[in-house]
Design a protein around this motif. Structure first.
Motif, short mmCIF file in Angstrom:
data_model
loop_
_atom_site.label_atom_id
_atom_site.label_comp_id
_atom_site.label_asym_id
_atom_site.label_seq_id
_atom_site.Cartn_x
_atom_site.Cartn_y
_atom_site.Cartn_z
N PHE A 376 -12.56 -41.90 -5.55
CA PHE A 376 -13.74 -42.04 -5.44
C PHE A 376 -14.44 -40.79 -5.09
O PHE A 376 -13.81 -39.88 -4.63
CB PHE A 376 -14.16 -43.24 -4.31
N HIS A 377 -15.68 -40.95 -4.98
CA HIS A 377 -16.61 -39.74 -4.66
C HIS A 377 -16.79 -39.65 -3.27
O HIS A 377 -17.16 -40.53 -2.72
CB HIS A 377 -17.90 -39.65 -5.49
N LYS A 381 -19.53 -42.35 -2.74
CA LYS A 381 -18.35 -43.47 -2.57
C LYS A 381 -18.27 -44.06 -3.92
O LYS A 381 -17.67 -45.25 -4.03
CB LYS A 381 -18.55 -44.24 -1.59
N GLU A 382 -18.61 -43.58 -5.15
CA GLU A 382 -18.79 -44.19 -6.33
C GLU A 382 -17.38 -44.21 -6.76
O GLU A 382 -16.73 -43.19 -6.64
CB GLU A 382 -19.42 -43.23 -7.42
N ILE A 383 -16.56 -45.25 -7.33
CA ILE A 383 -15.48 -45.24 -7.93
C ILE A 383 -15.14 -44.70 -9.27
O ILE A 383 -15.95 -44.87 -10.17
CB ILE A 383 -15.11 -46.78 -8.02
N LEU A 384 -14.32 -43.83 -9.06
CA LEU A 384 -14.26 -42.79 -10.23
C LEU A 384 -13.02 -43.35 -11.28
O LEU A 384 -12.84 -42.59 -12.42
CB LEU A 384 -14.11 -41.40 -9.78
N GLY A 385 -11.75 -43.87 -10.37
CA GLY A 385 -10.54 -44.18 -11.20
C GLY A 385 -9.91 -45.07 -10.34
O GLY A 385 -9.83 -45.09 -9.19
N ILE A 386 -9.14 -46.03 -11.12
CA ILE A 386 -8.39 -47.00 -10.37
C ILE A 386 -6.83 -46.80 -11.14
O ILE A 386 -6.72 -46.80 -12.50
CB ILE A 386 -8.79 -48.59 -10.85
N HIS A 387 -5.89 -46.79 -10.11
CA HIS A 387 -4.51 -46.61 -11.00
C HIS A 387 -3.54 -47.34 -10.19
O HIS A 387 -3.41 -47.49 -8.81
CB HIS A 387 -4.08 -45.13 -10.66
N CYS A 388 -2.90 -48.20 -10.85
CA CYS A 388 -1.89 -49.30 -10.09
C CYS A 388 -0.56 -49.26 -10.85
O CYS A 388 -0.37 -49.04 -11.93
CB CYS A 388 -2.54 -50.67 -10.14
N PHE A 389 0.39 -49.23 -10.01
CA PHE A 389 1.94 -49.45 -10.23
C PHE A 389 2.35 -50.56 -9.40
O PHE A 389 2.42 -50.41 -8.20
CB PHE A 389 2.51 -48.11 -9.89
N GLY A 410 -23.78 -50.58 -6.81
CA GLY A 410 -22.84 -51.59 -6.74
C GLY A 410 -21.39 -51.32 -7.19
O GLY A 410 -20.39 -51.88 -7.15
N ASN A 411 -21.18 -49.88 -7.86
CA ASN A 411 -19.93 -49.63 -8.07
C ASN A 411 -19.29 -48.74 -7.18
O ASN A 411 -18.70 -47.53 -7.55
CB ASN A 411 -19.94 -48.92 -9.44
N THR A 412 -19.58 -48.95 -5.92
CA THR A 412 -18.78 -48.00 -4.83
C THR A 412 -17.94 -48.65 -4.03
O THR A 412 -17.55 -49.69 -4.37
CB THR A 412 -20.06 -47.53 -3.79
N LEU A 413 -17.01 -48.00 -3.32
CA LEU A 413 -15.97 -48.25 -2.47
C LEU A 413 -16.60 -49.34 -1.33
O LEU A 413 -15.74 -50.23 -1.00
CB LEU A 413 -15.57 -47.23 -1.66
N ALA A 433 -6.81 -50.46 0.60
CA ALA A 433 -7.05 -48.94 -0.25
C ALA A 433 -8.40 -48.44 0.23
O ALA A 433 -8.36 -47.25 0.41
CB ALA A 433 -6.84 -49.21 -1.63
N ALA A 434 -9.49 -49.45 -0.04
CA ALA A 434 -10.71 -48.86 0.34
C ALA A 434 -10.96 -48.49 1.99
O ALA A 434 -11.44 -47.56 2.22
CB ALA A 434 -11.75 -50.11 0.15
N LEU A 435 -10.18 -49.28 2.81
CA LEU A 435 -10.37 -48.86 4.14
C LEU A 435 -9.55 -47.48 4.23
O LEU A 435 -10.00 -46.66 5.34
CB LEU A 435 -9.68 -49.96 5.08
N ASN A 436 -8.54 -47.34 3.59
CA ASN A 436 -7.62 -46.04 3.71
C ASN A 436 -8.45 -44.99 3.23
O ASN A 436 -8.41 -43.83 3.95
CB ASN A 436 -6.37 -46.41 2.99
N GLY A 437 -9.37 -44.99 2.24
CA GLY A 437 -9.89 -44.00 1.77
C GLY A 437 -11.16 -43.72 2.52
O GLY A 437 -11.60 -42.47 2.86
N LEU A 438 -11.84 -44.87 3.36
CA LEU A 438 -12.82 -44.68 4.03
C LEU A 438 -12.39 -43.74 5.61
O LEU A 438 -12.96 -42.83 6.09
CB LEU A 438 -13.40 -45.87 4.68
#
Length: 442
Positions: A376-377, A381-389, A410-413, A433-438
């Motif tokens: 995210f920016h 906080k705009e979401i730029l990519g989602i990657h899941c494994f 509406g497309n933010t963290l 993940a969002a709280l981790n990024g915050l």
């Protein structure tokens, strides 16, 4: 279906005995059904609770394939019903263009000429087969013919570490086969986020797959006892069977393209514009026959969009925001940009992660391998990519995709931080993940 809803008279020309195409019979459906069965076997053999019932069980490849055949039958029945219910003319035979408004259809005992205003080429693709490899040998397979494998080899060489090669490496390793995965490149699935690609490599290796990077084949020789792969690096590798999984070619042979002024590229693919039109305006092309992204999910939407362009309705879109779904074990899915792409574009970004091993739902199910990664920016906080494994990655990614596609703010963290998720769920990974990024930007 979309064309018939707009009162167009539609005919489908199908050269195989049953409808469904490559996706249903040789690609997506059988390989994913195989993967599901193998994953169940792995769960049974590794879960301590089942050890109280009995010893680990080993299943043959043909036995596991039986479940896939049941799914294929259901898909064929479903699609055949769609065509009948919508009064689509289904004509069995081989079609070729006579000119820009006529095609010839050759059936078993008849030849028919059909007139058309618009045509859509949706002939799919097949494995690219190098002429110096003898695919008639009973131990040498491609990604179509592997579904006719009548035994379980003890050892297997897979040449090509793309999506198909990686998926089959997972499947056979799960059946206890020793797999050599030969990769002409320096990384597996190099279009993925580096961290996700590295995670897949680690888990393939931990499941017994030997990965060899930067290797090209010199020759493939089969005998009654196995196959010898000679590499340009001088290595020689022997195994019970060999699977070629390097590239695909569009099915454009014998379509009479020269009669309408069209020419496929060296991989049998047709070029199209942003409306899926070929160089001949009333002839469209969709799906694998046009190349990237060569996914069933994209092909569905491309076909619908081509029909929307013909009908001039409001639902046309050029399909370019396609999520990646790779059904290895564990599976992978992503949407949006990777760290490499953002770095090259000089876009600032921050990362939020949730490791599945910390999620209560993953601990309950025992599927603790994997993570969700949000790019995210840092300012907006705009979401730029989602990657899941990990388990259910292809399902989980669509939550992030839905938020990324929202307009405005509406497309933010913040959506994930301010939304209550069911607990325990895998979807809760977004909140974690969002709280981790915050925490990284405050």
């Amino acid at each position: 279906m979309n064309a018939t809803k707009h009162n167009k008279r539609v005919a489908i020309i199908e050269d195989k005995p049953q409808v469904g195409g490559n996706c249903t019979h040789w690609g997506t459906i059988p390989s994913k059904a195989l993967r599901h069965s193998v994953k169940q076997i792995i769960t049974f053999n590794t879960n301590q609770m089942f050890r109280d019932i009995g010893e680990p069980r080993w299943f043959s490849f043909p036995r596991v394939l039986q479940n896939a055949q049941k799914v294929i039958g259901k898909q064929v029945k479903l699609r055949t019903g769609f065509y009948a219910r919508n009064r689509v003319d289904l004509i069995n035979g081989r079609a070729s263009f006579l000119d820009k408004n006529r095609i010839e259809v050759r059936g078993n005992k008849s030849v028919e000429v059909l007139n058309f205003k618009q045509a859509i080429v949706a002939t799919g693709s097949r494995p690219f087969l190098p002429p110096d490899v003898d695919f008639r040998h009973h131990r040498i397979y491609n990604s179509d013919s592997i579904l006719n494998l009548s035994h379980t080899p003890r050892t297997l060489i897979i040449f090509g570490a793309g999506v198909i090669g990686s998926e089959y490496a997972s499947i056979f390793a799960g059946l206890g086969v020793k797999v050599d995965l030969i990769n002409p490149g320096s990384r597996i699935l190099s279009f993925l986020d580096d961290e996700i690609s590295d995670a897949l490599s680690y888990h393939l290796r931990s499941n017994g797959v030997l990965i060899r990077h930067n290797e090209m084949y010199e020759s493939v020789e089969g005998d009654d006892h196995g196959v010898v792969l000679s590499l340009k690096s001088g290595k020689k590798i022997r195994a019970d069977a060999f699977l070629w999984a390097a590239g695909r070619s569009g099915n454009t042979d014998n379509l009479g393209l020269e009669n309408v002024g069209l020419e496929a590229n060296n991989r049998g693919q047709l070029a199209v514009d942003k409306h899926y039109r070929t160089e001949v305006e009333n002839i469209y092309a969709v799906g694998d026959v046009i190349g990237w992204p060569s996914l069933a999910s994209a092909a569905y939407d491309q076909g619908r969009s081509a029909a929307s362009d013909i009908a001039q309705d409001e639902y046309f879109r050029f399909v370019n925001d396609v999520p990646t779904g790779i059904y290895t074990i564990p599976e992978i899915s992503s949407v949006g940009r990777t760290e490499q792409e953002l770095t090259e574009a000089k876009v600032p970004y921050e990362i939020g992660k949730a490791f599945f091993k910390h999620l209560a739902r993953a601990q309950i199910t025992g599927e603790s391998v994997g993570m969700l990664k949000i790019l995210f920016h840092p300012q907006t906080k705009e979401i730029l990519g989602i990657h899941c494994f990990g388990d259910q990655a292809a399902e989980i990614v669509h939550i992030g995709q839905a938020i990324m596609n929202q307009k405005g703010e509406g497309n933010t963290l913040d959506y994930f931080i301010n939304t209550t998720f069911n607990y325990p769920t895998m979807a809760e990974a977004y909140r974690v993940a969002a709280l981790n990024g915050l925490n990284r930007i405050f």
